[in-house]
Motif scaffolding. Sequence first.
Motif, PDB file in Angstrom:
ATOM      1  N   GLY A  10       0.818  -1.199   0.000  1.00 39.11           N
ATOM      2  CA  GLY A  10       0.000   0.000   0.000  1.00 39.11           C
ATOM      3  C   GLY A  10       0.854   1.251   0.000  1.00 39.11           C
ATOM      4  O   GLY A  10       2.078   1.173  -0.127  1.00 39.11           O
ATOM      5  N   SER A  11       0.179   2.386   0.154  1.00 36.38           N
ATOM      6  CA  SER A  11       0.846   3.677   0.205  1.00 36.38           C
ATOM      7  C   SER A  11       0.737   4.234   1.616  1.00 36.38           C
ATOM      8  O   SER A  11      -0.380   4.365   2.137  1.00 36.38           O
ATOM      9  CB  SER A  11       0.206   4.649  -0.793  1.00 36.38           C
ATOM     10  N   VAL A  12       1.884   4.546   2.217  1.00 38.84           N
ATOM     11  CA  VAL A  12       1.906   5.036   3.595  1.00 38.84           C
ATOM     12  C   VAL A  12       2.889   6.200   3.698  1.00 38.84           C
ATOM     13  O   VAL A  12       3.699   6.429   2.796  1.00 38.84           O
ATOM     14  CB  VAL A  12       2.308   3.933   4.594  1.00 38.84           C
ATOM     15  N   GLN A  13       2.807   6.891   4.823  1.00 37.53           N
ATOM     16  CA  GLN A  13       3.753   7.974   5.107  1.00 37.53           C
ATOM     17  C   GLN A  13       4.978   7.394   5.808  1.00 37.53           C
ATOM     18  O   GLN A  13       4.918   6.334   6.440  1.00 37.53           O
ATOM     19  CB  GLN A  13       3.086   9.000   6.019  1.00 37.53           C
ATOM     20  N   ALA A  14       6.075   8.108   5.706  1.00 32.66           N
ATOM     21  CA  ALA A  14       7.300   7.702   6.390  1.00 32.66           C
ATOM     22  C   ALA A  14       7.040   7.534   7.882  1.00 32.66           C
ATOM     23  O   ALA A  14       6.311   8.334   8.484  1.00 32.66           O
ATOM     24  CB  ALA A  14       8.399   8.735   6.167  1.00 32.66           C
ATOM     25  N   GLY A  15       7.600   6.477   8.446  1.00 29.47           N
ATOM     26  CA  GLY A  15       7.411   6.187   9.857  1.00 29.47           C
ATOM     27  C   GLY A  15       6.292   5.198  10.142  1.00 29.47           C
ATOM     28  O   GLY A  15       6.191   4.679  11.261  1.00 29.47           O
ATOM     29  N   ALA A  16       5.466   4.948   9.144  1.00 24.85           N
ATOM     30  CA  ALA A  16       4.339   4.031   9.321  1.00 24.85           C
ATOM     31  C   ALA A  16       4.812   2.575   9.242  1.00 24.85           C
ATOM     32  O   ALA A  16       5.991   2.292   8.993  1.00 24.85           O
ATOM     33  CB  ALA A  16       3.283   4.304   8.275  1.00 24.85           C
ATOM     34  N   SER A  17       3.854   1.684   9.444  1.00 28.11           N
ATOM     35  CA  SER A  17       4.121   0.250   9.389  1.00 28.11           C
ATOM     36  C   SER A  17       3.199  -0.424   8.379  1.00 28.11           C
ATOM     37  O   SER A  17       2.086   0.048   8.123  1.00 28.11           O
ATOM     38  CB  SER A  17       3.898  -0.398  10.771  1.00 28.11           C
ATOM     39  N   LEU A  18       3.675  -1.512   7.832  1.00 26.12           N
ATOM     40  CA  LEU A  18       2.875  -2.381   6.979  1.00 26.12           C
ATOM     41  C   LEU A  18       3.275  -3.816   7.275  1.00 26.12           C
ATOM     42  O   LEU A  18       4.426  -4.081   7.653  1.00 26.12           O
ATOM     43  CB  LEU A  18       3.126  -2.103   5.485  1.00 26.12           C
TER      44      LEU A  18
END
Length: 126
Positions: A10-18
């Motif tokens: 997916g598309s996330v912001q820096a610092g996020a988790s997947l």
Amino acid sequence: QVQLVESGGGSVQAGASLRLSCAASGRTFSSYKIGWFRQAPGREREFVAAITGRGAGTYYADSVKGRFTISRDNGKNMVYLQMNSLKPEDTAVYYCAADSSSRTLARIETRYYDYWGQGTQVTVSS
């Protein structure tokens, strides 16, 4: 033979988790070493992480060590890649791959893996 299907990108912001998942077919899943690789546009496919058949051994690229965790559930024929503290440079298509050889150790080179999934896109924005 084994078929692999990745999901969870997916598309996330820096610092996020997947958390990426790799679902595998086949009755001998626990005999396969599984690796995660990634490929960014214009770059070669690179090793991310790998895990031995029973999960006793895990291996990581230096660029993800301490942020990513590979695990597997052989009862469910699943391998996971937990990705924390994501950075823009983690943006790539992520592939899981299976090594069906009798080697004990998981390898980091793509040539040792004989089955590949179709990939899942991970995009990290700053």
